[in-house]
Enzyme design. Structure first.
Site, mmCIF file in Angstrom:
data_model
loop_
_atom_site.group_PDB
_atom_site.id
_atom_site.type_symbol
_atom_site.label_atom_id
_atom_site.label_comp_id
_atom_site.label_asym_id
_atom_site.label_seq_id
_atom_site.Cartn_x
_atom_site.Cartn_y
_atom_site.Cartn_z
ATOM 1 N N LYS A 11 0.822 -1.214 0.000
ATOM 2 C CA LYS A 11 0.000 0.000 0.000
ATOM 3 C C LYS A 11 0.858 1.268 0.000
ATOM 4 C CE LYS A 11 -3.964 -2.142 2.384
ATOM 5 N NZ LYS A 11 -4.882 -2.040 3.556
ATOM 6 N N TYR A 52 -13.339 -1.024 -2.392
ATOM 7 C CA TYR A 52 -13.722 -1.198 -0.988
ATOM 8 C C TYR A 52 -15.201 -0.949 -0.749
ATOM 9 C CZ TYR A 52 -8.887 -1.812 0.594
ATOM 10 O OH TYR A 52 -7.624 -2.303 0.822
ATOM 11 N N ASN A 118 -1.911 0.200 6.884
ATOM 12 C CA ASN A 118 -1.376 -1.052 7.431
ATOM 13 C C ASN A 118 -0.561 -1.859 6.424
ATOM 14 O OD1 ASN A 118 -3.467 -1.931 5.893
ATOM 15 N ND2 ASN A 118 -4.676 -2.814 7.559
ATOM 16 N N HIS A 121 -2.167 -5.388 1.530
ATOM 17 C CA HIS A 121 -3.474 -6.009 1.341
ATOM 18 C C HIS A 121 -3.264 -7.448 0.901
ATOM 19 C CE1 HIS A 121 -7.604 -6.714 0.029
ATOM 20 N NE2 HIS A 121 -7.052 -7.300 -1.025
ATOM 21 N N GLU A 132 -10.357 -9.829 -7.067
ATOM 22 C CA GLU A 132 -9.339 -8.788 -6.883
ATOM 23 C C GLU A 132 -8.241 -8.880 -7.936
ATOM 24 O OE1 GLU A 132 -10.147 -8.431 -2.080
ATOM 25 O OE2 GLU A 132 -8.205 -9.186 -2.768
HETATM 26 P P1 DAT Z 1 -7.933 -6.675 5.754
HETATM 27 O O1 DAT Z 1 -7.172 -5.631 4.984
HETATM 28 O O2 DAT Z 1 -7.106 -7.272 6.861
HETATM 29 O O3 DAT Z 1 -8.566 -7.717 4.871
HETATM 30 P P2 DAT Z 1 -10.600 -5.531 6.048
HETATM 31 O O4 DAT Z 1 -10.924 -6.186 4.752
HETATM 32 O O5 DAT Z 1 -11.504 -5.771 7.199
HETATM 33 O O6 DAT Z 1 -9.109 -5.918 6.526
HETATM 34 O O7 DAT Z 1 -10.512 -3.958 5.856
HETATM 35 C C1 DAT Z 1 -9.953 -3.407 4.681
HETATM 36 C C2 DAT Z 1 -9.077 -2.240 5.065
HETATM 37 O O8 DAT Z 1 -9.867 -1.217 5.710
HETATM 38 C C3 DAT Z 1 -7.972 -2.548 6.080
HETATM 39 O O9 DAT Z 1 -6.814 -3.104 5.494
HETATM 40 C C4 DAT Z 1 -7.723 -1.199 6.661
HETATM 41 C C5 DAT Z 1 -9.107 -0.584 6.721
HETATM 42 N N1 DAT Z 1 -9.716 -0.851 8.029
HETATM 43 C C6 DAT Z 1 -10.326 -2.000 8.413
HETATM 44 N N2 DAT Z 1 -10.783 -1.929 9.666
HETATM 45 C C7 DAT Z 1 -10.459 -0.687 10.100
HETATM 46 C C8 DAT Z 1 -10.641 0.012 11.339
HETATM 47 N N3 DAT Z 1 -11.280 -0.546 12.371
HETATM 48 N N4 DAT Z 1 -10.162 1.280 11.425
HETATM 49 C C9 DAT Z 1 -9.534 1.854 10.389
HETATM 50 N N5 DAT Z 1 -9.318 1.265 9.199
HETATM 51 C C10 DAT Z 1 -9.769 0.002 9.061
HETATM 52 MG MG MG Z 2 -10.117 -7.639 3.493
#
Ligand code: DAT
Ligand code: MG
Length: 155
Positions: A11, A52, A118, A121, A132
């Site tokens: 990212k 997203y 973070n 992905h 994806e």
């Molecule tokens: P992942 O990337 O581990 O699959 P996800 O699909 O639940 O996680 O969420 C997609 C992205 O959204 C994640 O990489 C970062 C952001 N995100 C998720 N939960 C969040 C939170 N509680 N606060 C802030 N950003 C968040």
């Molecule tokens: Mg995810």
């Protein structure tokens, strides 16, 4: 099947720091993923919203959309035995405090800045991997790869 495909992305927060980019890229090589495709790209806001869309309505959606269209990233189609699960476990948990406390050696545990920024992905299921991969590499045909290319790795 011996090999499975997954979609991995480094990212914008990590691309902005060459040392972190290099460390994550080396993790891919060390774990013997086959890099099937790789490219650097930047998203428009609309791409970010679209990718997203399942998170629209969540409190972090706006900041996620802004962040993912804030700069270049690097996307990979990776192949490995159990690639989806392997890449997810190398990444570690989504949330940075959990990553740091429970998986300090994971990518997010080491390099994650916040729950949104973070570092990486990774697809979380076969369905999302297929979706994806096509989203990032529209010219790449997943089913063709499984039918024509993957069998060569079985011998
Ligand atoms: P992942 O990337 O581990 O699959 P996800 O699909 O639940 O996680 O969420 C997609 C992205 O959204 C994640 O990489 C970062 C952001 N995100 C998720 N939960 C969040 C939170 N509680 N606060 C802030 N950003 C968040
Ligand atoms: Mg995810």
């Amino acid at each position: 099947r011996i090999l499975q495909l997954t979609l991995a992305v480094i990212k914008p927060d990590a691309i902005a720091h060459p040392v972190i980019f290099k460390a994550v890229h080396e993790k891919i090589l060390l774990n013997k993923f086959l890099i099937v495709r790789s490219k650097e790209l930047s998203w428009r806001r609309e791409d970010s919203q679209n990718f997203y869309r399942e998170h629209s309505g969540r409190f972090f959606y706006q900041r996620l959309v802004e962040f993912m269209s804030s700069g270049p990233m690097r996307a990979y189609i990776l192949a490995h035995e159990d690639a989806i699960q392997l890449w997810r476990s190398l990444m570690g948990p989504t949330k940075v405090y959990r990553a740091r406390n429970t998986e300090p050696e994971s990518i997010r545990g080491m390099y994650g800045l916040t729950d949104t920024r973070n570092t990486t992905h990774g697809s979380d299921s076969l369905e999302s991997a297929n979706r994806e991969i096509t989203f990032f590499f529209p010219e790449f045909c997943v089913s063709h790869w499984y039918q024509q290319d993957e069998p060569h790795f079985r011998m």
